[in-house]
Design an enzyme around this catalytic site. Structure first.
Site, mmCIF file in Angstrom:
data_model
loop_
_atom_site.group_PDB
_atom_site.id
_atom_site.type_symbol
_atom_site.label_atom_id
_atom_site.label_comp_id
_atom_site.label_asym_id
_atom_site.label_seq_id
_atom_site.Cartn_x
_atom_site.Cartn_y
_atom_site.Cartn_z
ATOM 1 N N ARG A 43 -7.600 -0.407 -6.926
ATOM 2 C CA ARG A 43 -7.700 0.786 -6.064
ATOM 3 C C ARG A 43 -7.733 2.027 -6.962
ATOM 4 N NH1 ARG A 43 -4.295 1.257 -0.761
ATOM 5 N NH2 ARG A 43 -6.255 2.224 -0.066
ATOM 6 N N ARG A 91 0.844 -1.182 0.000
ATOM 7 C CA ARG A 91 0.000 0.000 0.000
ATOM 8 C C ARG A 91 0.887 1.242 0.000
ATOM 9 N NH1 ARG A 91 1.918 1.812 4.033
ATOM 10 N NH2 ARG A 91 0.744 3.719 3.704
ATOM 11 N N GLY A 92 0.246 2.412 -0.122
ATOM 12 C CA GLY A 92 1.026 3.651 -0.221
ATOM 13 C C GLY A 92 1.264 3.923 -1.703
ATOM 14 N N ALA A 93 1.048 5.188 -2.101
ATOM 15 C CA ALA A 93 1.036 5.504 -3.525
ATOM 16 C C ALA A 93 2.303 5.064 -4.292
ATOM 17 C CB ALA A 93 0.770 6.993 -3.703
ATOM 18 N N ASP A 143 -1.795 10.670 -2.328
ATOM 19 C CA ASP A 143 -2.154 9.593 -3.255
ATOM 20 C C ASP A 143 -2.415 10.121 -4.655
ATOM 21 O OD1 ASP A 143 -3.088 8.598 -0.399
ATOM 22 O OD2 ASP A 143 -2.567 6.898 -1.683
HETATM 23 O O1 MRU Z 1 -4.723 3.211 1.981
HETATM 24 P P1 MRU Z 1 -3.243 3.413 1.958
HETATM 25 O O2 MRU Z 1 -2.546 2.869 3.149
HETATM 26 O O3 MRU Z 1 -2.627 2.938 0.658
HETATM 27 O O4 MRU Z 1 -3.085 4.991 1.987
HETATM 28 C C1 MRU Z 1 -1.796 5.528 1.936
HETATM 29 C C2 MRU Z 1 -1.759 6.995 2.102
HETATM 30 O O5 MRU Z 1 -2.758 7.661 2.185
HETATM 31 C C3 MRU Z 1 -0.403 7.634 2.093
HETATM 32 O O6 MRU Z 1 -0.380 8.768 2.880
HETATM 33 C C4 MRU Z 1 -0.057 8.019 0.643
HETATM 34 O O7 MRU Z 1 -0.178 6.932 -0.221
HETATM 35 C C5 MRU Z 1 1.302 8.571 0.525
HETATM 36 S S1 MRU Z 1 2.516 7.330 0.627
HETATM 37 C C6 MRU Z 1 4.037 7.981 0.389
#
Ligand code: MRU
Length: 341
Positions: free
Chosen positions: A89, A46-48, A235
């Protein structure tokens, strides 16, 4: 190891299963597109920026798993896999960016072997570049932090949200590497607790001082002078808003109210230069994420639930955007972000 990588012996994706942290550190393999999609939906990865790498490696995986002996057949297989991966997603733009970048890289392939080779090379390049970009971004962002600062962050924009180093936490890592004493306040990030499970874990691994609070305490700590700066990841950044984990908008309003700088750290791949906030789909997640805490029921089973994964913070609440190309200030002219300062 990196958050997500490629196993060259087995030709499959390997990743840290983030759903098990902080209790267990486990590396899992994704051998099929189905298992990769399951991993993305369940937030094992997860995470962008990490999703950008997952999208890229996903197309490479599809190329290696394609049974077609013709280039047309292989291309059809990887394009279909790309669509399936993107659909997992909708909000983090990096996922589709990673898929599309690798699909673009195989356009010049002349045979199935080249499709695999080109796809894997490009996916690996995305992963390597991510680390470099985060370190560049970290250096730029570190100049905004002063020795002794306490920085509040939300969700996890650390090395586990990226291939390595991190965006928001990358800035903190870079500032500490410069010798600045930086402390972190991590919001727990309901409902899936990326802040309490992952951010605190990775900061403590690096011996960076961190205090955990609930999301609803952010107003209290900001009003009482316990926060010098807020840094979050993103994101997707449209022309008018920053999409990030649900709760980010609330923190931005409180920061503005108390004159606390609110910074967003994100690579250029997170920008969606063409679109506006109202064109973006916000992922709605399953109601049971709010009805249960792990296996423990915390709400009536039939209560109606609204569970958006992200919110949008308008640009007027953002003090600066930190990218690998430099730090950008209002009015944010997004085209300038593409050019290194
Ligand atoms: O649902 P997630 O855990 O994928 O959400 C992640 C976030 O909102 C992070 O803040 C975002 O992706 C930035 S990661 C460098």
């Amino acid at each position: 190891m990196r958050t997500i990588d490629w196993n060259t012996e087995k030709n499959c994706i390997v990743m840290i299963d983030q759903t098990l942290l902080p209790k267990e550190y486990k590396i899992i393999e994704c051998n099929t597109i189905d298992s990769l999609c399951e991993a993305i939906i369940k937030l094992r990865v997860r995470g962008a920026p990490a999703l950008g790498a997952a999208g890229g490696f996903g197309v490479a995986l599809a190329a290696f798993r394609s049974k077609s002996s013709t280039i047309d057949g292989a291309m059809k297989d990887i394009e279909a896999a790309g669509k399936t991966i993107i659909a997992t997603r909708p909000t983090a733009v990096n996922l589709s960016w990673g898929v599309k970048r690798v699909l673009g890289a195989v356009e010049d392939a002349n045979n199935v072997k080249e499709v695999r080779l080109f796809a894997l090379d490009e996916a690996k390049a995305i992963a390597d570049e991510d680390v470099k970009k985060n370190m560049d971004l970290g250096e730029y962002g570190a100049s905004l932090l002063d020795d002794g600062d306490t920085v509040m962050t939300h969700c996890n924009a650390g090395r586990l949200a990226c291939v390595d180093w991190g965006t928001a936490l990358g800035v903190i890592r870079s500032a500490r590497a410069q010798g600045k004493d930086i402390k972190v306040i991590s919001c727990e990030t309901r409902p899936l607790n990326q802040g309490s499970r992952i951010t605190t874990w990775e900061l403590m691994e690096d011996k960076i001082p961190v205090i955990l609070i609930t999301d609803s305490m952010s107003g209290h700590v900001m009003r009482n002078g316990m926060v010098d700066k807020v840094i979050v990841g993103a994101d997707r950044i449209t022309q008018d808003a920053v999409f990030n984990k649900i709760g980010t908008y609330t923190h931005s309003v409180i920061a503005k109210e108390h004159g606390i700088p609110f910074y967003v750290a994100a690579p250029v791949s997170t920008f969606d230069f063409e679109r506006m906030e109202d064109e973006i789909e916000i992922e709605l997640r399953k109601p049971d994420e709010l009805r249960f805490f792990g296996d423990h029921q915390i709400a009536p089973l039939d209560v109606e639930v609204y569970n958006p994964a992200f919110d949008a913070t308008p640009m007027e609440n953002v003090s600066a955007i930190i990218t690998e190309n430099g730090v950008f200030y209002p009015p944010f002219l997004l085209e300038e972000v593409k050019i290194k300062v």
